[in-house]
Design an enzyme around this catalytic site. Structure first.
Site, PDB file in Angstrom:
ATOM      1  N   SER A  24      15.161  -9.208  -0.227  1.00  0.00           N
ATOM      2  CA  SER A  24      15.013  -9.442   0.801  1.00  0.00           C
ATOM      3  C   SER A  24      15.890  -8.361   1.635  1.00  0.00           C
ATOM      4  CB  SER A  24      15.333 -10.486   0.871  1.00  0.00           C
ATOM      5  OG  SER A  24      15.040 -11.299   2.148  1.00  0.00           O
ATOM      6  N   SER A  26      16.721 -10.008   4.787  1.00  0.00           N
ATOM      7  CA  SER A  26      17.495 -11.078   5.374  1.00  0.00           C
ATOM      8  C   SER A  26      19.317 -11.240   5.451  1.00  0.00           C
ATOM      9  CB  SER A  26      16.706 -12.081   5.168  1.00  0.00           C
ATOM     10  OG  SER A  26      15.574 -11.729   5.561  1.00  0.00           O
ATOM     11  N   THR A  70       9.912 -16.747   3.344  1.00  0.00           N
ATOM     12  CA  THR A  70       8.675 -15.804   2.951  1.00  0.00           C
ATOM     13  C   THR A  70       7.872 -16.471   1.791  1.00  0.00           C
ATOM     14  OG1 THR A  70       8.727 -12.951   2.869  1.00  0.00           O
ATOM     15  CG2 THR A  70      10.499 -14.232   1.700  1.00  0.00           C
ATOM     16  N   LYS A  74       5.362 -19.619   2.896  1.00  0.00           N
ATOM     17  CA  LYS A  74       4.984 -20.092   5.011  1.00  0.00           C
ATOM     18  C   LYS A  74       3.730 -20.978   5.250  1.00  0.00           C
ATOM     19  CE  LYS A  74       6.307 -16.008   6.506  1.00  0.00           C
ATOM     20  NZ  LYS A  74       6.220 -14.314   7.632  1.00  0.00           N
ATOM     21  N   ASP A 110       7.624 -14.999  13.612  1.00  0.00           N
ATOM     22  CA  ASP A 110       7.011 -13.269  12.966  1.00  0.00           C
ATOM     23  C   ASP A 110       6.533 -12.689  14.725  1.00  0.00           C
ATOM     24  OD1 ASP A 110       7.773 -13.165  10.891  1.00  0.00           O
ATOM     25  OD2 ASP A 110       6.030 -14.617   9.793  1.00  0.00           O
ATOM     26  N   ALA A 136      -5.684 -10.124   6.986  1.00  0.00           N
ATOM     27  CA  ALA A 136      -5.503 -11.322   7.610  1.00  0.00           C
ATOM     28  C   ALA A 136      -4.935 -12.036   6.908  1.00  0.00           C
ATOM     29  CB  ALA A 136      -7.803 -11.541   7.915  1.00  0.00           C
ATOM     30  N   GLY A 137      -4.235 -11.055   6.488  1.00  0.00           N
ATOM     31  CA  GLY A 137      -3.687 -12.898   5.709  1.00  0.00           C
ATOM     32  C   GLY A 137      -2.606 -13.553   6.460  1.00  0.00           C
ATOM     33  N   THR A 233       2.899  -2.824   9.592  1.00  0.00           N
ATOM     34  CA  THR A 233       4.102  -4.045   9.016  1.00  0.00           C
ATOM     35  C   THR A 233       5.208  -3.836   8.584  1.00  0.00           C
ATOM     36  OG1 THR A 233       2.682  -5.200   7.707  1.00  0.00           O
ATOM     37  CG2 THR A 233       2.753  -6.144  10.304  1.00  0.00           C
TER      38      THR A 233
HETATM   39  P1  NDP Z   1      -1.138 -12.007   2.116  1.00  0.00           P
HETATM   40  O1  NDP Z   1      -0.741 -11.369   0.665  1.00  0.00           O
HETATM   41  O2  NDP Z   1      -1.354 -12.803   2.852  1.00  0.00           O
HETATM   42  O3  NDP Z   1      -1.968 -10.692   2.544  1.00  0.00           O
HETATM   43  C1  NDP Z   1      -2.168  -9.657   2.328  1.00  0.00           C
HETATM   44  C2  NDP Z   1      -3.663  -8.634   3.347  1.00  0.00           C
HETATM   45  O4  NDP Z   1      -3.568  -7.638   1.834  1.00  0.00           O
HETATM   46  C3  NDP Z   1      -5.122  -9.241   2.699  1.00  0.00           C
HETATM   47  O5  NDP Z   1      -5.612  -8.974   4.438  1.00  0.00           O
HETATM   48  C4  NDP Z   1      -5.220  -8.729   1.835  1.00  0.00           C
HETATM   49  O6  NDP Z   1      -7.235  -9.116   2.129  1.00  0.00           O
HETATM   50  C5  NDP Z   1      -4.788  -6.928   2.178  1.00  0.00           C
HETATM   51  N1  NDP Z   1      -4.500  -7.056   0.950  1.00  0.00           N
HETATM   52  C6  NDP Z   1      -4.338  -6.610  -0.390  1.00  0.00           C
HETATM   53  N2  NDP Z   1      -4.821  -5.594  -1.089  1.00  0.00           N
HETATM   54  C7  NDP Z   1      -5.952  -5.112  -0.388  1.00  0.00           C
HETATM   55  C8  NDP Z   1      -6.538  -3.804  -1.128  1.00  0.00           C
HETATM   56  N3  NDP Z   1      -6.403  -2.985  -2.658  1.00  0.00           N
HETATM   57  N4  NDP Z   1      -7.580  -3.818  -0.011  1.00  0.00           N
HETATM   58  C9  NDP Z   1      -7.809  -4.128   0.879  1.00  0.00           C
HETATM   59  N5  NDP Z   1      -7.187  -5.153   1.667  1.00  0.00           N
HETATM   60  C10 NDP Z   1      -5.967  -5.230   0.554  1.00  0.00           C
HETATM   61  O7  NDP Z   1       0.737 -11.199   2.726  1.00  0.00           O
HETATM   62  P2  NDP Z   1       0.586 -11.606   3.896  1.00  0.00           P
HETATM   63  O8  NDP Z   1       0.109 -10.847   4.982  1.00  0.00           O
HETATM   64  O9  NDP Z   1       2.236 -12.009   4.372  1.00  0.00           O
HETATM   65  O10 NDP Z   1       1.393 -10.030   4.019  1.00  0.00           O
HETATM   66  C11 NDP Z   1       1.442  -8.276   3.941  1.00  0.00           C
HETATM   67  C12 NDP Z   1       2.406  -7.517   5.116  1.00  0.00           C
HETATM   68  O11 NDP Z   1       3.081  -7.699   5.892  1.00  0.00           O
HETATM   69  C13 NDP Z   1       3.068  -7.025   3.950  1.00  0.00           C
HETATM   70  O12 NDP Z   1       3.440  -5.576   3.444  1.00  0.00           O
HETATM   71  C14 NDP Z   1       4.036  -7.880   4.600  1.00  0.00           C
HETATM   72  O13 NDP Z   1       5.872  -6.664   3.796  1.00  0.00           O
HETATM   73  C15 NDP Z   1       4.694  -7.372   5.880  1.00  0.00           C
HETATM   74  N6  NDP Z   1       4.934  -8.105   6.593  1.00  0.00           N
HETATM   75  C16 NDP Z   1       6.143  -7.725   7.411  1.00  0.00           C
HETATM   76  C17 NDP Z   1       6.821  -8.572   8.030  1.00  0.00           C
HETATM   77  C18 NDP Z   1       8.191  -7.642   8.821  1.00  0.00           C
HETATM   78  O14 NDP Z   1       8.669  -8.682   9.753  1.00  0.00           O
HETATM   79  N7  NDP Z   1       7.598  -6.876   9.161  1.00  0.00           N
HETATM   80  C19 NDP Z   1       6.621 -10.248   8.282  1.00  0.00           C
HETATM   81  C20 NDP Z   1       5.675 -10.679   7.291  1.00  0.00           C
HETATM   82  C21 NDP Z   1       4.908  -9.662   6.592  1.00  0.00           C
HETATM   83  P3  NDP Z   1      -8.230  -9.395   1.189  1.00  0.00           P
HETATM   84  O15 NDP Z   1      -7.736 -10.672   2.205  1.00  0.00           O
HETATM   85  O16 NDP Z   1      -8.989  -9.390   1.295  1.00  0.00           O
HETATM   86  O17 NDP Z   1      -7.393  -9.843   0.104  1.00  0.00           O
END
Ligand code: NDP
Length: 290
Positions: A24, A26, A70, A74, A110, A136-137, A233
């Protein structure tokens, strides 16, 4: 299970928690803002395993004034709070805790961070815009509600698991009926190509790109002929950003989003606006990746 005891040096009053958290940035960013205001360096970090979250919250209630959360805390923190800001409740995501006289309130910054970053990087405000989320995570969930609330005309969500995209699109559509929502599978090349052509902004919110060897979540060739601004992101150089630059599109990584979400947390804790340049410098000086 045995209770975990957390300890912090007296000077530490704020912290980021995660699992993992070593990477991190932060602390560097927030301590730079605190130091600029003559408030020392009161921000630390704690590695908190999901099973340890209730013990950490009990510790924070007594010893800390503010916390950033993080992955993977969350959503899981929500039942442990005394109060939750309405926007965070809507998004089902909390990344900031404010602790006052032992009472804990949860916020989500966020969405604010993403909107401020789109403004800073591209001069774009969400009102009336067509937005495409890839992913969509947790990150998409925490931010897409804010874009809909800020007046986006439409939001399409493309995800590997189409069910997850459909559920998020439905939840946002219920909360913000004026925003036209749709969902599609990332593997639907034709559908994705059409969405890219119609989008004003594409937000890459999958975790693909965090590791240098990661493939892009979609074929960057689909960006050719589009006019969208591409925001990733992730704040290292990713295949999606490279594809956007090759297609001549405006492109930016997630650094500005991280800085602005952190700046909002700082303002929630202190009631003061931090020096963004100090935060940028602190971000660059801190080793790590997010
Ligand atoms: P999550 O684990 O909640 O979600 C992961 C996402 O990535 C899902 O949509 C997942 O799809 C997809 N994914 C993972 N592996 C694959 C793959 N092999 N092929 C296709 N899709 C894939 O993570 P977060 O949403 O928390 O984080 C996502 C990104 O956002 C991270 O890279 C993080 O660094 C970034 N982030 C940046 C911030 C900033 O301030 N700049 C703040 C918060 C996050 P599926 O649902 O199908 O598994």
């Amino acid at each position: 299970m045995q209770k975990k005891l957390f300890f912090a040096p007296d000077a530490i009053r704020y912290a980021v928690i995660g699992d993992p958290v070593a990477h991190s940035r932060s602390p560097g960013m927030q301590n730079a803002a605190f130091a600029e205001m003559g408030m020392g360096k009161p921000y630390g970090k704690f590695h908190v395993h999901p099973s340890e979250l209730p013990d950490f919250i009990a510790f924070a209630r007594e010893h800390l004034l503010g916390v950033n959360l993080t992955v993977p805390h969350k959503r899981e923190v929500i039942p442990l709070l005394d109060e939750i800001d309405p926007a965070a409740a809507l998004a089902g995501s909390v990344n900031t805790l404010r602790i006052e006289a032992g009472r804990i309130t949860g916020y989500s910054t966020d969405g604010y961070g993403l909107i401020a970053a789109l403004k800073e990087e591209f001069g774009i405000a969400p009102a009336g815009k067509h937005i495409l989320f890839v992913g969509a995570g947790g990150a998409a969930q925490a931010t897409a509600f804010s874009l809909a609330e800020a007046g986006a005309a439409s939001i399409a969500i493309a995800n590997r698991s189409v069910l997850r995209a459909e559920e998020l699109a439905a939840a946002i559509g219920n909360a913000c009926p004026k925003c036209r929502m749709s969902a599609l599978a990332l593997a639907d090349r034709t559908g994705l190509g059409a969405q890219i052509l119609g989008a004003d902004v594409l937000i890459q919110a999958t975790s693909l790109g965090l590791k240098p060897e990661d493939p892009p979540p979609f074929d960057p060739a689909l960006l050719k002929g589009s006019r969208c601004a591409v925001f990733d992101t992730i704040y290292r150089r990713t295949p999606v950003l490279e594809g956007a630059q090759a297609a001549g599109l405006p492109a930016a990584g997630g650094r500005a989003m991280l800085i602005h979400q952190g700046a909002r947390s700082f303002a929630i804790w202190t009631g003061r606006e931090p020096d963004l340049d100090a935060m940028r410098r602190g971000f660059e000086e801190e080793p790590g990746s997010c």
